[in-house]
Design a protein around this motif. Structure first.
Motif, PDB file in Angstrom:
ATOM      1  N   TYR A  42      -8.240   6.826  -4.403  1.00 46.99           N
ATOM      2  CA  TYR A  42      -7.442   5.666  -4.001  1.00 46.99           C
ATOM      3  C   TYR A  42      -6.489   6.030  -2.865  1.00 46.99           C
ATOM      4  O   TYR A  42      -6.331   5.273  -1.906  1.00 46.99           O
ATOM      5  N   PHE A  56       0.825  -1.210   0.000  1.00 47.98           N
ATOM      6  CA  PHE A  56       0.000   0.000   0.000  1.00 47.98           C
ATOM      7  C   PHE A  56       0.859   1.258   0.000  1.00 47.98           C
ATOM      8  O   PHE A  56       0.526   2.252  -0.661  1.00 47.98           O
ATOM      9  N   THR A 105      -6.117   2.610   5.231  1.00 50.92           N
ATOM     10  CA  THR A 105      -5.766   1.190   5.338  1.00 50.92           C
ATOM     11  C   THR A 105      -4.339   1.030   5.847  1.00 50.92           C
ATOM     12  O   THR A 105      -4.072   0.180   6.712  1.00 50.92           O
ATOM     13  N   GLN A 147      -6.492   4.322   0.797  1.00 57.49           N
ATOM     14  CA  GLN A 147      -5.342   3.478   1.132  1.00 57.49           C
ATOM     15  C   GLN A 147      -4.495   4.063   2.255  1.00 57.49           C
ATOM     16  O   GLN A 147      -3.841   3.305   2.977  1.00 57.49           O
TER      17      GLN A 147
END
Length: 157
Positions: free
Chosen positions: A141, A112, A148, A145
């Motif tokens: 995105y 990531f 995350t 991310q």
């Protein structure tokens, strides 16, 4: 003959963007297979938790693979579609036979981090080219991310 493509971008800019998107696509494909491998092979006390999480992540990655390829097509270019090309183009290396849960999470976090870096590069190119479509996709995105990555880092302690 016009120097503007179907969606109103200069061909030179569209070509640069497509090249960066193909690099991103290669990284997504290798990362997708890494996370799929983590899902299949993870062992240990966090098996159930990690197995389910990796499935959630690889399902989302596969969706993004398709979206990135379709953006390349929208720009009037062809997405790379051979794994041999993905391996040579990707900054993310193949991660084979990893079974330790913590190592799987670390590999996922590193993947990531690489995607975020590439997408920031893409965002800069897209902004310079006045390509709102690519910029919006990259920005979405990145935002998702980054969260995350924060969660994976928190999981690792």
């Amino acid at each position: 003959m016009s120097n503007i493509n179907t969606i109103g971008l200069h061909e030179g800019s569209a070509s640069q963007l497509a090249e960066k998107l193909n690099e991103l696509l290669a990284n997504y494909q290798i990362f997708y297979m890494n996370v799929r491998g983590y899902h299949w092979n993870v062992k240990g006390p966090q098996f159930f938790e990690l197995h389910a999480k990796f499935e959630e992540l690889y399902t989302d990655l596969l969706t993004k693979v398709d979206e990135v390829a379709e953006r390349i097509l929208t720009l009037g270019h062809q997405p790379v579609h051979a794994y041999s090309d993905y391996v040579t183009m990707s900054r993310i290396a193949e991660d084979k036979n990893v079974t330790d849960g913590e190592a799987c999470v670390r590999g996922t976090l590193q993947g990531f981090q690489t995607l975020i870096e590439l997408q920031r590069e893409l965002l800069s190119l897209a902004s310079d080219a006045d390509d709102e479509g690519t910029a919006a996709q990259a920005g979405d995105y990145i935002r998702e991310q980054e969260k995350t990555a924060w969660m994976l880092n928190a999981y690792l302690g």
